[in-house]
Design a protein around this motif. Structure first.
Motif, PDB file in Angstrom:
ATOM      1  N   THR A  18       0.867  -1.182   0.000  1.00  0.00           N
ATOM      2  CA  THR A  18       0.000   0.000   0.000  1.00  0.00           C
ATOM      3  C   THR A  18       0.895   1.220   0.000  1.00  0.00           C
ATOM      4  O   THR A  18       1.873   1.283   0.751  1.00  0.00           O
ATOM      5  N   GLY A  54     -14.213  12.596   0.136  1.00  0.00           N
ATOM      6  CA  GLY A  54     -13.325  11.480  -0.181  1.00  0.00           C
ATOM      7  C   GLY A  54     -14.023  10.505  -1.105  1.00  0.00           C
ATOM      8  O   GLY A  54     -15.251  10.409  -1.103  1.00  0.00           O
ATOM      9  N   ASN A  55     -13.292   9.815  -1.913  1.00  0.00           N
ATOM     10  CA  ASN A  55     -13.898   8.868  -2.830  1.00  0.00           C
ATOM     11  C   ASN A  55     -12.944   7.732  -3.144  1.00  0.00           C
ATOM     12  O   ASN A  55     -11.732   7.862  -3.021  1.00  0.00           O
ATOM     13  N   GLU A  56     -13.563   6.624  -3.547  1.00  0.00           N
ATOM     14  CA  GLU A  56     -12.820   5.403  -3.770  1.00  0.00           C
ATOM     15  C   GLU A  56     -13.163   4.843  -5.141  1.00  0.00           C
ATOM     16  O   GLU A  56     -14.316   4.920  -5.579  1.00  0.00           O
ATOM     17  N   ASP A  57     -12.165   4.292  -5.808  1.00  0.00           N
ATOM     18  CA  ASP A  57     -12.410   3.636  -7.095  1.00  0.00           C
ATOM     19  C   ASP A  57     -11.548   2.390  -7.114  1.00  0.00           C
ATOM     20  O   ASP A  57     -10.354   2.468  -7.409  1.00  0.00           O
ATOM     21  N   ARG A  59      -9.032  -0.037  -6.054  1.00  0.00           N
ATOM     22  CA  ARG A  59      -7.896  -0.012  -5.126  1.00  0.00           C
ATOM     23  C   ARG A  59      -7.414   1.405  -4.801  1.00  0.00           C
ATOM     24  O   ARG A  59      -6.480   1.581  -4.027  1.00  0.00           O
ATOM     25  N   PHE A  60      -8.027   2.388  -5.409  1.00  0.00           N
ATOM     26  CA  PHE A  60      -7.582   3.775  -5.281  1.00  0.00           C
ATOM     27  C   PHE A  60      -8.549   4.577  -4.404  1.00  0.00           C
ATOM     28  O   PHE A  60      -9.756   4.525  -4.607  1.00  0.00           O
ATOM     29  N   THR A  61      -7.978   5.314  -3.443  1.00  0.00           N
ATOM     30  CA  THR A  61      -8.787   6.177  -2.583  1.00  0.00           C
ATOM     31  C   THR A  61      -8.183   7.570  -2.591  1.00  0.00           C
ATOM     32  O   THR A  61      -6.979   7.728  -2.394  1.00  0.00           O
ATOM     33  N   GLN A  63      -8.483  11.539  -0.985  1.00  0.00           N
ATOM     34  CA  GLN A  63      -9.008  12.316   0.145  1.00  0.00           C
ATOM     35  C   GLN A  63      -8.635  13.778  -0.045  1.00  0.00           C
ATOM     36  O   GLN A  63      -7.604  14.102  -0.637  1.00  0.00           O
ATOM     37  N   LEU A  73      -3.621  10.452  -2.272  1.00  0.00           N
ATOM     38  CA  LEU A  73      -4.003   9.291  -3.085  1.00  0.00           C
ATOM     39  C   LEU A  73      -3.409   8.060  -2.437  1.00  0.00           C
ATOM     40  O   LEU A  73      -2.213   8.002  -2.173  1.00  0.00           O
ATOM     41  N   ARG A  76      -3.925   0.667  -2.844  1.00  0.00           N
ATOM     42  CA  ARG A  76      -3.807  -0.598  -2.103  1.00  0.00           C
ATOM     43  C   ARG A  76      -3.450  -1.713  -3.068  1.00  0.00           C
ATOM     44  O   ARG A  76      -3.765  -1.670  -4.257  1.00  0.00           O
TER      45      ARG A  76
END
Lengths: 111, 115
Positions: A18, A54-57, A59-61, A63, A73, A76
């Motif tokens: 990560t 914040g948002n997630e796509d 494996r990518f988050t 903030q 960024l 994971r």
């Protein structure tokens, strides 16, 4: 202080790790924030926009911290294909509207 | 089906020459841009047009002249090329004004080398 600042890296991580990048911006009136990805000798492409909550796509988050004026960024479970330069982009508000691009953070994911 | 295309992809020329780079987008976008990315990888906006009107004109030598014959095309002409002009030039487009939440779509870049 630069308008958009990033640690250039390089970040060398093993597959599966990560990794997190930060980007600071100087204009507190900025409203739009993005992460673009640029592969070696290729054009930049949008990875994701960054929203206030914040948002997630996958494996990518992403903030946003308005109080401290930075965006982050998180990647994971890094893949070899994640190796690229990640560009932080912030809009310049006011009459001279445009996007300000960071120098980018270089990521190398190793087998 | 290419969204933003640029020609040529590579351009090698002598100092003092005049050259042009062409850009076309088939996305129906209103805004187009020229960026310069130098050897340090810094991506810097040069010009932006919205519906054929120049809206961003950064501090660029006047040897660089953009032209937008229609909103799908934005060309860049460079007079009296200098060594320091060597860089990758990217064309991009977006649906609306710069600084909005719209994604910018980039062309593949034109790698200019001035000898």
């Amino acid at each position: 202080r630069k308008e958009v600042e990033q640690d250039p890296g390089p970040f060398n991580v093993p597959e599966g790790a990560t990794v997190a990048f930060n980007c600071t911006y100087s204009n507190s009136a900025s409203q739009s924030f993005f992460w673009y990805r640029q592969d070696c000798r290729k054009e930049p492409k949008l990875l994701m926009s960054v929203y206030s909550s914040g948002n997630e796509d996958g494996r990518f988050t992403a903030q946003l911290n308005r109080a401290s004026q930075y965006i982050s960024l998180l990647i994971r479970d890094s893949k070899l294909s994640d190796s690229a330069t990640y560009l932080c982009v912030v809009n310049k508000a006011g009459n001279n509207r445009k996007l300000i691009w960071g120098l980018g953070t270089s990521l190398a994911v190793n087998p | 089906d290419t969204a933003v295309s640029q020609t040529p992809k590579y351009l090698v020329t002598q100092m003092g020459n005049d050259k042009s780079i062409k850009c076309e987008q088939n996305l129906g976008h209103d805004t187009m841009y020229w960026y310069k990315q130098d050897s340090k990888k810094f991506l810097k906006i040069m010009f932006s047009y919205n519906n054929k009107e120049l809206i961003i004109n950064e501090t660029v030598p006047n040897r660089f002249s953009p032209k937008s014959p229609d909103k799908a095309h934005l060309n860049l002409h460079i007079n009296s090329l200098e060594l320091g002009d060597s860089a990758v030039y990217f064309c991009a487009s977006s649906l609306a004004y710069p600084g909005s939440t719209d994604t910018q779509y980039f062309g593949p870049g034109t790698r200019l080398t001035v000898l």
